[in-house]
Each structure stands twice: as structure tokens, then as C-alpha cells.
Design an enzyme around this catalytic site. Structure first.
Site, PDB file in Angstrom:
ATOM      1  N   ASP A   1       0.841  -1.196   0.000  1.00  0.00           N
ATOM      2  CA  ASP A   1       0.000   0.000   0.000  1.00  0.00           C
ATOM      3  C   ASP A   1       0.884   1.256   0.000  1.00  0.00           C
ATOM      4  O   ASP A   1       1.873   1.325   0.736  1.00  0.00           O
ATOM      5  CB  ASP A   1      -0.861  -0.029   1.276  1.00  0.00           C
ATOM      6  CG  ASP A   1      -1.942   1.024   1.297  1.00  0.00           C
ATOM      7  OD1 ASP A   1      -2.773   1.019   0.388  1.00  0.00           O
ATOM      8  OD2 ASP A   1      -1.951   1.853   2.235  1.00  0.00           O
TER       9      ASP A   1
ATOM     10  N   GLU B   1      14.915 -15.008   0.121  1.00  0.00           N
ATOM     11  CA  GLU B   1      15.257 -16.040   1.125  1.00  0.00           C
ATOM     12  C   GLU B   1      14.271 -17.202   1.050  1.00  0.00           C
ATOM     13  O   GLU B   1      14.585 -18.312   1.439  1.00  0.00           O
ATOM     14  CB  GLU B   1      15.142 -15.470   2.558  1.00  0.00           C
ATOM     15  CG  GLU B   1      16.212 -14.502   2.952  1.00  0.00           C
ATOM     16  CD  GLU B   1      15.829 -13.823   4.281  1.00  0.00           C
ATOM     17  OE1 GLU B   1      15.004 -14.358   5.047  1.00  0.00           O
ATOM     18  OE2 GLU B   1      16.358 -12.717   4.517  1.00  0.00           O
TER      19      GLU B   1
HETATM   20  C1  GLC Z   1      -4.329   2.967  -0.694  1.00  0.00           C
HETATM   21  C2  GLC Z   1      -5.543   2.099  -0.527  1.00  0.00           C
HETATM   22  C3  GLC Z   1      -6.678   2.958  -0.072  1.00  0.00           C
HETATM   23  C4  GLC Z   1      -6.317   3.565   1.257  1.00  0.00           C
HETATM   24  C5  GLC Z   1      -5.000   4.331   1.161  1.00  0.00           C
HETATM   25  C6  GLC Z   1      -4.458   4.631   2.521  1.00  0.00           C
HETATM   26  O1  GLC Z   1      -4.485   3.903  -1.697  1.00  0.00           O
HETATM   27  O2  GLC Z   1      -5.813   1.437  -1.721  1.00  0.00           O
HETATM   28  O3  GLC Z   1      -7.871   2.247   0.047  1.00  0.00           O
HETATM   29  O4  GLC Z   1      -7.324   4.450   1.676  1.00  0.00           O
HETATM   30  O5  GLC Z   1      -4.014   3.566   0.520  1.00  0.00           O
HETATM   31  O6  GLC Z   1      -4.034   3.448   3.139  1.00  0.00           O
END
Ligand code: GLC
Length: 587
Positions: A230, A282
Site C-alpha cells: 500500500d 530467502e
Molecule cells: C491505498 C488504498 C486505499 C487507502 C489508502 C491509505 O491507496 O488502496 O484504500 O485508503 O491507501 O491506506
């Protein structure tokens, strides 16, 4: 005989002079995989509490097996106060009680693997939840403590410290700085690029990296096959944290990506990602084979984005160019070409993606007058309109057109070289729920912009599994956490199961053909230029063709080709507008 044309190098700049095609001979699972995104809160509810859960995911593995996907990506399932649908994590090594237990997660992993389905989960390393014990400890430890060094705490300026440390806005609206109010009154600020409930980790502190090493190993040791990272482009901030240009819509410094932003794509990401890759390596000789990373990165310039998938860095990065591509031949062609060429130059496969939990569902998006917009925005403020243009305002949706195009887009996506992602419900042709009542909304961006941004709830409504009234088999008689619309009655998985013309049947057939056809998956394509410009036709060897009619008139099937699959009925042997056909070729 159709003429095999050049691929039409629609690029300029760094990739214009690359040799075409650059063939990959590697056949790792992730280079070919069809990956199904599960948003756990909305997938399947086994305990009838209106929220999806891991046991529901186990129960629905048959759906995924019959569909024919190779892997799933599970959006965050960790303990979370759900200020941002689970992207505010309070414990990276457990499962939220509303979703189940770690034992359920283990069972899901084992059951998925037994069926040959790989499992990717979300890694959320940019920020945690304010309820994470490490953040709570930082609050308690006070200014100047080593605990606060793990986040971005700063003093404000002005006589009473009430001016935030810099002008940055948050991506969800409002300032990116939240002031702590302790027992003695207001004190320092902390940085949150998203909601105030999501404090950003300070990746300049090596202890943060060490903590995440443990998290990554924890899940790889449990058998997770990969991590979707993310905000992969946002972990490192420029150490000086300079102001950004003012966004006229908010009066605050720009938070979103632009070239040269101090918030995105900082050079420190290289070392972070190489280190993670070394952890994945790993595991490569062990049971289950390679473990992988897929980046969520919004870096727009392809040459910069390609650094994320350089040798020794991450395996793949989402192709957001394709996600928001307009439904026009010229744009699709340009996006396909430039992405294949760019990715081939670093030996990485291009991912294809039509939707996710952050974007208006493809069946709705492609039914709008403007098809290349995210449409999560909606409202009536002139300053915002100045920034975002007309897509800020609701546009009417032609849902039949949208669904027809979404089916055509699915066959295009699944015919292209590289892994393909399916967002849950796409296989049912679900539209966006555009008319959710404001009282039902949960997305923080709705609340933080005073409703100027409607947000992403409309693509997160729980799936319809069976029955003709809500909750459509999402639980038995519970109230789903977001209301499902009456028009979903005919769209449930059960309703589509035996209908040969349903979107579900189309996806099943496409995935079955893709799994067995030697030309599909990883590899290359060649364009056939012998068509009107609004018709895209490419071939893949051995013996496969894909034709997409984006023109307004029906077109003939290419000579020497036999129909394998069509996204919609043919019209007297001709391919109608907004239809894709898969072809068997013998010449
Ligand atoms: C990414 C995720 C989204 C979230 C953001 C903050 O863009 O896809 O859903 O709100 O990160 O974590």
C-alpha cells in the site's frame, strides 16, 4: 491476409527506442496469474453480522475455483478501528475480530493452496492506526522521546505553536498535520498523509524498517505468497519537509503526486525495496516457491515508475494507466503499447487492472460520457470544479452500455501479456452503487471534505451471492454494512451461475481458455494494422487473436480466424460495437 504491423510505438521519451518485442522466457506464477481482489469486509458474511469475514472467504473458495483464478489479493484483514476500511492497522500480525482469527486465516491459506490458489495480502507500511500500541507509546512518551522518532512529530510555529509544521494537505482533505492534545493542553503535531487516524511511520528511522521485516517474515512464514504494498511510493518523505505548491481547491499544499514532490518517489525507496526483495528471495527455494511484491504506486512518469520494478526491486507494480484508461481505441492502444514497452525494458510483466476498492466500478465508469475518470468525486464547490473539471460533477450512466463495454474490456484485459487483476464483483458485472445515502457512507474522504468528495463506498457494497432481495446471501438476514440496491436481484452469483450469457459465465470461459492456451499469459503481442483505426486487433503466438471493436459500426471477423469467445452476441457474423472477440488463427 491481415498484415502483421509494427507495434506502433506510441511512446516518446525514455522508451521510444527500445527494441520490440522483448520476450520473457521466465514463467514464474506471478507473471501469468489472474489475481482476484477480495475486500474482506464486503466479500462473504459467514456469521450473519453484516460484515464479511475469513470463514466466509473459506466458504466461497468454490466460487473462486470455478471462476478459475490463480491467486487472491486480500485487502487488509488486520485488527483495525476501520477509520479507513482496515487501512488503519492496529496490529500487523493478527486478524480483526470482526473478520475472524489467525487460525481462520491459516485455514484459508491452507484451503486456498490446496486448490492451487496463491494468496497475496496487503502490507500497509506508510501508516498505522492511532490505536497501534507503538503510536500510543509515542503519544505517552512525549516530545523529544525515541518513541516519537518512529513517526513524524514536529512542533508547530507561531506564538502558541498553532501553525502546523508545513502547509501539506492530507489526501483525504484537510491538513496533513494533527495536533496532539495532552494532559497539559495542545502540544506537537504528527503527520498523516491520509486520515488523522492514520499516522505516518518515519521510514528514516531504522527501527521502523526492522519492525516491518518482522511483519513480512511473519506472513511469509505462514505461507503467504506475496504482499501488495500500500502507498509503496510514499514511505519516504523529503527530510526537509518543504512546503508544496498551494492547491487552489483546498488552500493547502498539494498532497497528490507531481514530479518533484517531497512526498512521493523519494530516492530512499530504492534501498527499502531492495531489502524487501532480499527477504522474498530467502523464501524462493522453499515450499511454495517465490514470494512476491506488487506495488501500489501512483508515480505517473513511466520511466520513474519502472524503477520500482528494476532488477532487484519489486516484482510488479499496478498499471494505473490502464485502470483509468478511456474506452477509446487510440487511448487504449497508446496505454497498452507504452506499458508493454516500458515494462519489457526492465523485464517485468505489466499488470492489467480495471477496478479496485478505490475506483468507480468499471461497468459504471464505461457507461459515462467520459470514460477515463475515477468518478469518486462529486459535489458542487466551484474551486474544486476548477481543479478537477467536469468529472467532479455527477454524469449520467448508461448501464447497459457500461456493462457491454466492461465485458469487452475484460476480454481485452485477459488477452494482454502479463498478470490480470479482477476486483470482486467485476465477474458479476456489478455497477457502482451511485445513490448510497449520505448517512450510510463510511469513507473518510467524504467526511473530511464536507461531502465534496463522495468517496469510494459505492464500489465496496457487499457482494450479492443468492436470492432476489437484500442481503442476497451476504449473511442470512443481517443488515450489510453498506446497503445493497434492488437492481442487484438479477446479478447474484447464483442467478448468473447457469445462465450461459451471464458475465460470470463469460469470465469462467475466458479464464478457462486463458489457462489452457499456450499463447496467453506472459509473453508478447503483435498488432494487426489492417483495420479501421477504431478497431484494435492483435495476435499472440501460437494461433491466438483478439479483436476489440471500438468503432460505431459492426466489423467482420478477420480472414483465417475462428471464433473462440465473444464478449457479446455477434450481429449476423459481424462483431458489433463495444464487443471483443477471441479468435483461433491458423494462418
Ligand atoms: C491505498 C488504498 C486505499 C487507502 C489508502 C491509505 O491507496 O488502496 O484504500 O485508503 O491507501 O491506506
Amino acid at each position: 491476409m491481415p498484415r502483421r504491423g509494427s507495434p506502433g510505438l506510441a511512446t516518446s521519451g525514455a522508451f521510444a527506442d527500445k527494441v520490440w518485442p522483448v520476450t520473457s522466457t521466465e514463467r514464474s506464477w506471478w507473471r501469468d496469474a489472474v489475481v482476484y481482489q477480495i475486500y474482506p469486509r464486503s466479500f462473504a458474511d459467514s456469521n450473519n453480522d453484516g460484515t464479511g469475514d475469513v470463514r466466509g472467504m473459506i466458504d466461497k473458495l468454490d466460487h473462486l475455483t470455478t471462476l478459475g483464478v490463480n491467486a487472491v489479493w486480500i485487502s487488509p484483514w488486520y485488527p483495525s478501528p476501520m477509520a479507513d476500511g482496515g487501512y488503519d492497522v492496529s496490529d500487523y500480525c493478527d486478524i480483526d475480530p470482526s473478520f475472524g482469527t489467525l487460525a481462520d486465516a491459516d485455514e484459508f491459506l491452507a484451503a486456498a493452496h490446496e486448490r492451487g490458489i496463491r494468496v497475496l495480502i496487503d502490507l500497509v507500511p506508510n501508516h498505522c492506526s492511532i490505536e497501534h500500541p507503538v503510536f500510543q507509546a509515542a503519544l505517552a512518551a512525549g516530545p523529544g522521546s525515541p518513541e516519537r522518532e518512529l513517526f513524524h512529530f514536529r512542533d508547530g510555529s507561531g506564538p502558541d505553536g498553532s501553525v502546523p509544521p508545513n502547509n501539506w494537505g492530507s489526501l483525504f482533505g484537510g491538513s496533513a498535520w494533527q495536533r496532539v492534545v495532552g494532559a497539559e493542553g495542545p502540544e506537537q503535531y504528527y503527520l498523516h498523509m491520509f486520515a488523522p487516524e492514520q499516522p505516518d511511520w518515519n521510514w528514516a528511522n531504522p527501527r521502523v524498517a526492522e519492525m516491518f521485516d518482522d511483519v513480512i517474515r511473519f506472513w511469509f512464514d505462514r505461507g503467504v505468497d506475496g504482499l501488495r504494498v500500500d502507498v509503496a511510493d510514499g514511505l519516504a518523505k523529503h527530510p526537509d519537509m518543504p512546503d508544496t505548491p498551494i492547491d487552489p481547491a483546498t488552500g493547502l499544499g498539494i498532497a497528490y503526486y507531481y514530479q518533484g514532490s517531497p512526498l512521493w518517489n523519494q530516492p530512499e525507496l530504492d534501498a527499502i525495496q531492495r531489502h524487501w526483495r532480499s527477504i522474498a528471495e530467502e523464501y524462493s527455494g522453499r515450499h511454495l516457491g517465490e514470494r512476491i511484491f506488487v506495488c501500489e504506486a501512483n508515480v505517473r512518469e513511466l520511466d520513474a515508475l519502472m524503477r520500482f520494478v528494476d532488477e532487484g526491486r519489486m516484482h510488479t507494480t499496478f498499471n494505473f494507466d490502464a485502470l483509468l484508461c478511456e474506452w477509446t481505441a487510440a487511448t487504449l492502444r497508446a496505454v497498452i503499447d507504452r506499458n508493454l514497452i516500458a515494462h519489457a525494458s526492465v523485464g517485468a510483466p505489466t499488470t492489467w487492472v480495471l477496478g479496485n476498492h478505490d475506483t468507480t466500478r468499471v461497468a459504471t465508469r464505461y457507461g459515462k460520457p467520459e470514460t477515463g475518470r475515477p468518478y469518486t468525486l462529486d459535489g458542487g464547490d466551484p474551486a474544486w470544479r476548477a481543479r478537477f473539471g467536469d468529472y467532479f460533477y455527477p454524469q449520467p450512466t448508461d448501464i447497459e452500455l457500461g456493462r457491454r463495454r466492461a465485458r469487452a474490456a475484460a476480454l481485452l484485459e485477459l488477452a494482454l501479456p502479463g498478470p490480470a487483476y479482477i476486483y470482486q464483483g467485476e465477474e458479476l458485472g456489478l455497477p457502482e452503487v451511485e445513490d448510497l445515502p449520505d448517512e450510510a457512507r463510511q469513507d473518510p474522504s467524504f467526511f473530511r471534505t464536507g461531502g465534496r468528495i463522495k468517496g469510494r463506498d459505492g464500489c465496496r457494497v457487499p457482494l450479492p451471492w443468492s436470492g432476489t432481495t437484500a442481503p442476497y446471501g451476504f449473511g442470512v438476514d443481517a443488515t450489510p454494512w453498506l446497503p445493497q440496491p434492488p437492481i442487484w436481484a438479477g446479478l447474484s452469483a447464483a442467478a448468473q451461475d447457469t445462465d450461459p450469457d451471464s458475465t460470470l459465465s463469460l469470465y469462467r470461459r475466458a479464464l478457462a481458455i486463458r489457462a489452457g492456451h499456450p499463447a496467453l499469459g506472459d509473453g508478447t503481442l503483435a498488432w494487426d494494422e489492417d483495420h479501421p483505426p477504431a478497431v484494435l486487433h492483435f495476435t499472440r503466438e501460437p494461433g491466438f487473436g483478439c479483436l476489440v471493436n471500438l468503432s460505431e459500426a459492426p466489423v467482420a471477423l478477420p480472414a483465417g480466424a475462428e471464433l473462440l469467445l465473444s464478449s457479446g452476441p455477434l450481429d449476423g457474423g459481424l462483431v458489433p460495437p463495444d464487443t471483443t472477440v477471441w479468435l483461433s488463427r491458423w494462418s
